[in-house]
Design an enzyme around this catalytic site. Structure first.
Site, PDB file in Angstrom:
ATOM      1  N   TRP A 127       0.854  -1.282  -0.056  1.00 57.07           N
ATOM      2  CA  TRP A 127       0.046   0.143   0.050  1.00 57.07           C
ATOM      3  C   TRP A 127       0.720   1.331  -0.103  1.00 57.07           C
ATOM      4  O   TRP A 127       1.890   1.238   0.888  1.00 57.07           O
ATOM      5  CB  TRP A 127      -0.890  -0.036   1.102  1.00 57.07           C
ATOM      6  N   ASP A 208      -1.846  -6.299   8.409  1.00 58.34           N
ATOM      7  CA  ASP A 208      -2.633  -5.093   8.111  1.00 58.34           C
ATOM      8  C   ASP A 208      -3.890  -5.912   7.571  1.00 58.34           C
ATOM      9  O   ASP A 208      -4.072  -6.472   6.327  1.00 58.34           O
ATOM     10  CB  ASP A 208      -1.889  -4.330   7.357  1.00 58.34           C
ATOM     11  N   LYS A 243     -13.722  -0.026   4.781  1.00 61.64           N
ATOM     12  CA  LYS A 243     -14.265  -0.536   3.571  1.00 61.64           C
ATOM     13  C   LYS A 243     -15.504  -1.604   4.092  1.00 61.64           C
ATOM     14  O   LYS A 243     -16.438  -1.407   3.412  1.00 61.64           O
ATOM     15  CB  LYS A 243     -13.372  -1.282   2.884  1.00 61.64           C
TER      16      LYS A 243
HETATM   17  C1  LMR Z   1      -6.361   3.142  -1.084  1.00 59.59           C
HETATM   18  O1  LMR Z   1      -5.304   2.247  -1.272  1.00 59.59           O
HETATM   19  O2  LMR Z   1      -6.730   3.672  -2.139  1.00 59.59           O
HETATM   20  C2  LMR Z   1      -7.111   3.220   0.193  1.00 59.59           C
HETATM   21  O3  LMR Z   1      -6.448   2.596   1.061  1.00 59.59           O
HETATM   22  C3  LMR Z   1      -7.111   4.688   0.583  1.00 59.59           C
HETATM   23  C4  LMR Z   1      -6.064   5.317   0.906  1.00 59.59           C
HETATM   24  O4  LMR Z   1      -5.997   5.821   2.287  1.00 59.59           O
HETATM   25  O5  LMR Z   1      -4.968   5.165   0.324  1.00 59.59           O
END
Ligand code: LMR
Length: 393
Positions: A127, A208, A243
């Protein structure tokens, strides 16, 4: 004083929200930030959430402080949702946190207090905010191989080779399910192999879990957490209710520390509460109260589970529809990997200039890496989307 500061670029994911909003084209498509959308392209408040909010409005008698750990009832219900009855409750301490991000930040603070020189090993890619958030808190971070862009698949053997070389006591950051950004999750047998390696090498799993319910089901998706919790003495789990409860802006999440015994769990709890007190004092209540109402009430809970099931089914359907439309519009290209992924995301597998052209020429928005949020696909826009993609190939 402030004149010493330099302006920074906007966050790559969040800036897409504003860019898409200010695009006047009616056919525009938003595949950017990870929010769920209906077939009508909306992100509604879940029906179970609305009902819970009404109950709170009618029955809540006080908004007095709850303390740094948040609402104990939310914590218990959230802990049970994550761990079931598999781990002795006295070994776990759970705190309500401001979203999953808040949980990650508190976890980072605690790791720093416990072992400042520990390294957190994260998947490559991961992420987009994992490294800034955890690194910004002061943690050392290093990547392990996870995904091959060329073959558009997991590189499990390479991942295992690296895990095998991680020094004892380091942490391994894992996505509980619906890996963000690839959407590619380990199979159960791969999870077993990984868990054995983690246990043998005395590493600490740091999970996570931001998309529980979006891969295979609310209960099914915690398989890796149950597996790991049964094999290691210590573990960290962060969850998000953004989510699966659709509570994005209400900021609800949890942070659990699995400890080797009840005494250590109490010590960790005292440290975590102290950390929270020195950062934001206490988490916000409203969203957590909604989750507590839903999880604590069998009929609301069943309604919520059905809503999550519905979201998951729609995401899977849209993957199938997109791949079918791309087969028609771009028969020389293989996008079958899109169907193999779980949850909201996967890489389309196109270049940055192609992503840019999609935005400029077609009003189709996605992250530069070509990560798409499949929740932005609808029966109404899938053909336009496939035609647009074919145009830039
Ligand atoms: C994403 O990856 O788009 C979501 O988890 C929102 C974010 O905060 O990045």
């Amino acid at each position: 004083m402030f004149s010493t500061l330099e302006a920074l670029p906007s966050d790559a994911i969040l800036k897409l929200i504003a860019e898409h909003a200010s695009d006047a084209r009616s056919e525009k498509v938003d595949l950017g930030v990870g929010v769920y959308r209906t077939e009508q392209g909306e992100t509604p408040v879940l029906a179970s959430v609305k009902k819970a909010e009404r109950q709170i409005l009618e029955t809540q008698t006080s908004k007095t402080y709850l303390g740094s750990g948040g609402d104990p009832e939310f914590n218990l219900l959230s802990q049970q949702l994550t761990f079931g009855d598999d781990v002795a409750a006295e070994r776990i301490t759970t705190l309500q946190t401001p979203g999953g991000s808040g949980g990650l930040r508190v976890a980072a603070g605690l790791v720093l207090r416990a072992r400042r020189d520990a390294t957190v090993w994260h998947s490559n890619p991961t992420w987009a905010n994992h490294v800034p958030l955890l690194g910004g808190a002061g943690l050392n971070l290093k990547p392990y191989p996870y995904y091959d862009y060329e073959s558009r698949s997991l590189v499990f053997d390479q991942m295992m080779d690296r895990v095998n070389a991680i020094p004892e006591g380091d942490l391994v950051l894992l996505h509980g399910c619906c890996h963000n950004p690839t959407g590619m999750d380990l199979s159960q047998s791969q999870w077993k192999e990984l868990a054995e390696r983690i246990a043998a090498r005395k590493l600490l799993p740091f999970v996570d879990m931001a998309y529980q319910g979006f891969a295979n089901g609310i209960k099914e998706d915690v398989y890796p957490i149950h597996l790991l919790a049964g094999m290691v003495p210590e573990m960290i789990v962060v969850t998000s209710c953004s989510k699966n409860f659709g509570l994005y802006r209400d900021r609800v999440g949890s942070l659990s520390f699995v400890c080797s015994n009840a005494e250590t769990a109490a010590t960790v709890r005292s440290q975590a509460h102290n950390l929270v007190r020195t950062m934001y004092s206490m988490p916000p209540d409203h969203g957590a109260a909604i989750v507590r109402e839903i999880l604590g009430n069998p009929s609301l809970r069943a309604e919520w589970v059905a809503e999550v099931d519905g979201m998951r089914a729609r995401l899977k359907n849209m993957r199938v529809s997109l791949v079918a439309a791309l087969r028609r519009e771009a028969p020389d290209h293989d996008f079958s990997h899109v169907e193999q992924a779980n949850g909201m995301f996967c890489f389309l597998g196109i270049s940055e200039p192609q992503v840019e052209r999609l935005k400029k020429d077609c009003g189709v928005y996605m992250v530069n890496s070509s990560r798409i949020n499949v929740a932005g696909i609808t029966p109404g826009n899938v053909d336009y989307l496939a035609k647009s993609i074919a145009l830039v190939l």
